[in-house]
Design a protein around this motif. Sequence first.
Motif, mmCIF file in Angstrom:
data_model
loop_
_atom_site.group_PDB
_atom_site.id
_atom_site.type_symbol
_atom_site.label_atom_id
_atom_site.label_comp_id
_atom_site.label_asym_id
_atom_site.label_seq_id
_atom_site.Cartn_x
_atom_site.Cartn_y
_atom_site.Cartn_z
ATOM 1 N N LEU A 219 0.827 -1.206 0.000
ATOM 2 C CA LEU A 219 0.000 0.000 0.000
ATOM 3 C C LEU A 219 0.864 1.259 0.000
ATOM 4 C CD1 LEU A 219 -2.773 -1.062 2.550
ATOM 5 C CD2 LEU A 219 -3.090 -0.684 0.104
ATOM 6 N N ILE A 220 1.936 1.235 0.776
ATOM 7 C CA ILE A 220 2.848 2.387 0.807
ATOM 8 C C ILE A 220 3.537 2.559 -0.542
ATOM 9 C CG2 ILE A 220 4.968 3.301 1.828
ATOM 10 C CD1 ILE A 220 2.534 3.609 3.598
ATOM 11 N N LEU A 286 7.405 12.019 4.356
ATOM 12 C CA LEU A 286 6.416 12.150 5.435
ATOM 13 C C LEU A 286 5.453 10.968 5.449
ATOM 14 C CD1 LEU A 286 5.560 15.966 5.239
ATOM 15 C CD2 LEU A 286 6.742 14.786 7.101
ATOM 16 N N ILE A 287 5.015 10.558 4.259
ATOM 17 C CA ILE A 287 4.117 9.395 4.159
ATOM 18 C C ILE A 287 4.804 8.155 4.714
ATOM 19 C CG2 ILE A 287 3.013 7.807 2.528
ATOM 20 C CD1 ILE A 287 1.446 10.338 2.855
ATOM 21 N N ARG A 288 6.035 7.944 4.349
ATOM 22 C CA ARG A 288 6.770 6.770 4.834
ATOM 23 C C ARG A 288 6.998 6.826 6.341
ATOM 24 N NH1 ARG A 288 11.869 4.911 1.593
ATOM 25 N NH2 ARG A 288 11.494 3.209 3.057
ATOM 26 N N LYS A 289 7.290 8.017 6.849
ATOM 27 C CA LYS A 289 7.579 8.169 8.270
ATOM 28 C C LYS A 289 6.355 7.864 9.136
ATOM 29 C CE LYS A 289 9.236 11.506 11.716
ATOM 30 N NZ LYS A 289 10.208 10.586 12.323
ATOM 31 N N PHE A 290 5.182 8.343 8.713
ATOM 32 C CA PHE A 290 3.993 8.243 9.552
ATOM 33 C C PHE A 290 3.123 7.022 9.253
ATOM 34 C CE2 PHE A 290 4.948 12.828 9.825
ATOM 35 C CZ PHE A 290 4.990 12.958 11.209
ATOM 36 N N PHE A 291 3.240 6.418 8.073
ATOM 37 C CA PHE A 291 2.346 5.329 7.716
ATOM 38 C C PHE A 291 3.036 4.006 7.424
ATOM 39 C CE2 PHE A 291 0.079 9.233 6.565
ATOM 40 C CZ PHE A 291 -1.106 9.048 7.269
#
Length: 298
Positions: A219-220, A286-291
């Motif tokens: 998904l990521i 940011l997407i990778r860090k938080f999700f």
Amino acid sequence: MSKERSKRSKFGRKERLFGYSIIIPYITYTAIFWGYPFIWMVVLAFTKWNYFSKPTFVGLENFARIFTDSTFMRIALNTLNFLAYLIPMVLTFSLLFALALTKVKFGKTFIMLSFLVANVSSGVAYSLLFSNLFAINGPINRLLDKFFGITIPWFSNPQLAVFSICIIITWKFIGYYGLILYAGLLSIPQSLYEAAELDGANKSQIFWKITLPLLNPSLITVTVLAIMLTFGIFTEPYMITGGGPMQRTTTFLIYMYDTAFKRINPSYATTVAIVTALVSYAIVMLIRKFFEKEVSFV
């Protein structure tokens, strides 16, 4: 001993020559098609050039201009608007496609290839096709008028124009992204599902507690690809709306193209490209860090 050493040295020289013969073409290709453009990009970002005169050094003037450029800010908001539509649409329909593939028993390869045809089709061709389908007097509006008595301004209303373009892009990439998620689904051990069923978990609980968490890497990956895609949209809005209405479908690439070739200002277009790349990279991080989460099947 001297003969053995001479043989080894000859063999070593042959290996080195063979290695260089493989590496040098690649290094040459990289230097010409990656190294030189990168250096020229940096030069353009700090100079002013119009294709004909010599580049004039202007320091950070091009970068400072971005902060007072109302068009750049408008396009940044447009990109966020595209992201708000495209990410949910791509993730939802790609996941549904992947889940459907797991249930198909016959003709799976044919179905995969059928959906991938959209991904390799000409952007100009399908943009013209969809512009006719969604036209105010097109087939879709004629059907809506016949059955519901309404017509929808798909490309003349700003928000609907963004939404319509996102539908077209989703159609193109649903097969490609769906196969990434399908591969992720296949990597989940069936024993986990069997154990959950023995514990009395229903299908909804299995999906939300097992499938989605373990599908996180895929998904990521799809989310990151969709973000990069959003920052690189060009063909669809350029061919269908020309960046309108009210500049609401103007993207960074359209702005770079117009700035470089219509306004004859490649230096500022290059600066916009650099800033756009940095912004997209920051969003991806940011997407990778938080999700993004580490997944273990053990």
